[in-house]
Design an enzyme around this catalytic site. Structure first.
Site, mmCIF file in Angstrom:
data_model
loop_
_atom_site.group_PDB
_atom_site.id
_atom_site.type_symbol
_atom_site.label_atom_id
_atom_site.label_comp_id
_atom_site.label_asym_id
_atom_site.label_seq_id
_atom_site.Cartn_x
_atom_site.Cartn_y
_atom_site.Cartn_z
ATOM 1 N N LYS A 161 10.535 -47.492 -17.852
ATOM 2 C CA LYS A 161 11.404 -46.731 -18.758
ATOM 3 C C LYS A 161 11.983 -47.631 -19.833
ATOM 4 C CE LYS A 161 15.532 -46.475 -17.824
ATOM 5 N NZ LYS A 161 16.778 -47.233 -18.165
ATOM 6 N N LYS A 184 19.671 -56.149 -24.594
ATOM 7 C CA LYS A 184 19.056 -55.891 -23.281
ATOM 8 C C LYS A 184 17.566 -55.613 -23.436
ATOM 9 C CE LYS A 184 18.724 -55.182 -18.854
ATOM 10 N NZ LYS A 184 19.456 -54.175 -18.086
ATOM 11 N N THR A 210 21.034 -49.134 -18.933
ATOM 12 C CA THR A 210 20.056 -49.614 -19.911
ATOM 13 C C THR A 210 19.410 -48.398 -20.543
ATOM 14 O OG1 THR A 210 19.618 -51.660 -18.697
ATOM 15 C CG2 THR A 210 17.951 -50.952 -20.271
#
Length: 283
Positions: free
Chosen positions: A226, A158, A83
């Site tokens: 993150k 995502k 990701t």
């Protein structure tokens, strides 16, 4: 995530080699599965038709792809299940194209449980032909596979998921702290509301952490922080601030400062419990 994904590739007869930045991990897994564990990335990539990457951050993706480049054969395919930002996905496609190598950004969702069961949702971006080439590999790791468009589209999808996760886990944590403050039997709360309209994967699978007051890492606070940073930056390009993202990042900063950054994101329940504890002390 990477180890169970590799094991499912092995079960499907598709795993030839493994590599990890911590060499001992790769060596141990290779011994268990009976495959190779080359010492260098270039050696690892040599002779492989398809390579699956799953690492933590944008800089990791770049360094792994650059490290593999000397060993990649023309016509190979790199599938990145990390990701990271859509920009990194577009960079990877352009970089690998100069080596005659195709690329898919293919981030996954479903947690460690989904990785273990080979039931991940995999959202991909890249050329349609690359998606079809990748299908047997993706099917070994996931149950829901979809192609969303050009390079970067998988990562944008995502990011959408990560915003949803932020809102859901925050709501679940607040609801469970509320239930606890009212002295409700929390196991019954989970089993009953888990069958109701307000249920979700995160409620069913992570509210039990809140009942136990233990938050073993499934999806670490630091990693979701993150990811939400990526979402924030992507929204900022439109001049937009996302309240759910901003609020969750603030809570994660607090959890990290308290030493809980490597716990599962359900640890945000700690902050919600503290709200009610403070209210009781003030009453």
């Amino acid at each position: 995530m990477g180890i169970p994904m590799a094991k499912n590739l092995h079960k499907a007869g598709l795993l030839a080699a493994v590599w990890n930045r911590t060499g001992a991990k790769a060596t141990a897994l290779a011994a268990e599965l009976g495959c190779a564990a080359p010492a260098s990335l270039a050696e690892f990539a040599r002779g492989l038709d398809v390579i699956v990457v799953c690492v933590s951050a944008d800089t990791d993706v770049r360094s792994v792809i650059e490290g593999m480049a000397p060993g990649l054969a023309r016509g190979a395919l790199v599938i990145d299940c990390s990701t990271v930002s859509a920009d990194t996905a577009r960079w990877a496609q352009q970089f690998l194209a100069t080596h005659g190598v195709a690329f898919l950004d293919a981030p996954v969702s479903g947690g460690v449980e989904g990785a273990q069961k080979g039931a991940l949702a995999i959202m991909t971006g890249g050329e349609p032909a690359a998606f079809e080439q990748a299908r047997p590999v993706l099917q070994a790791m996931g149950k829901t596979l979809e192609h969303f468009g050009p390079a970067g589209s998988g990562q944008a999808t995502k990011a959408t998921n990560q915003i949803m996760v932020a809102g859901i886990i925050r709501a679940v944590a607040e609801a469970m702290a509320f239930a606890g403050a009212h002295g409700l039997p929390l196991e019954k709360v989970v089993s009953t509301l888990g069958a109701g309209a307000g249920s979700s994967w995160y409620f069913v699978n992570r509210a039990p952490n809140m009942v136990r007051g233990a938050y073993p890492a499934g999806f670490r606070v630091k990693l979701h922080a993150k990811d939400l940073g990526i979402c924030r930056d992507m929204a900022a390009r439109f001049g937009v601030h996302l309240p759910v993202v901003d609020a969750m990042l603030e809570e994660y900063r607090e959890l990290v400062a308290q030493g809980h950054g490597d716990e599962d994101i359900s640890a945000t329940h700690r902050l919600k419990q503290a709200l009610f504890a403070g209210a009781r002390r003030g009453s």
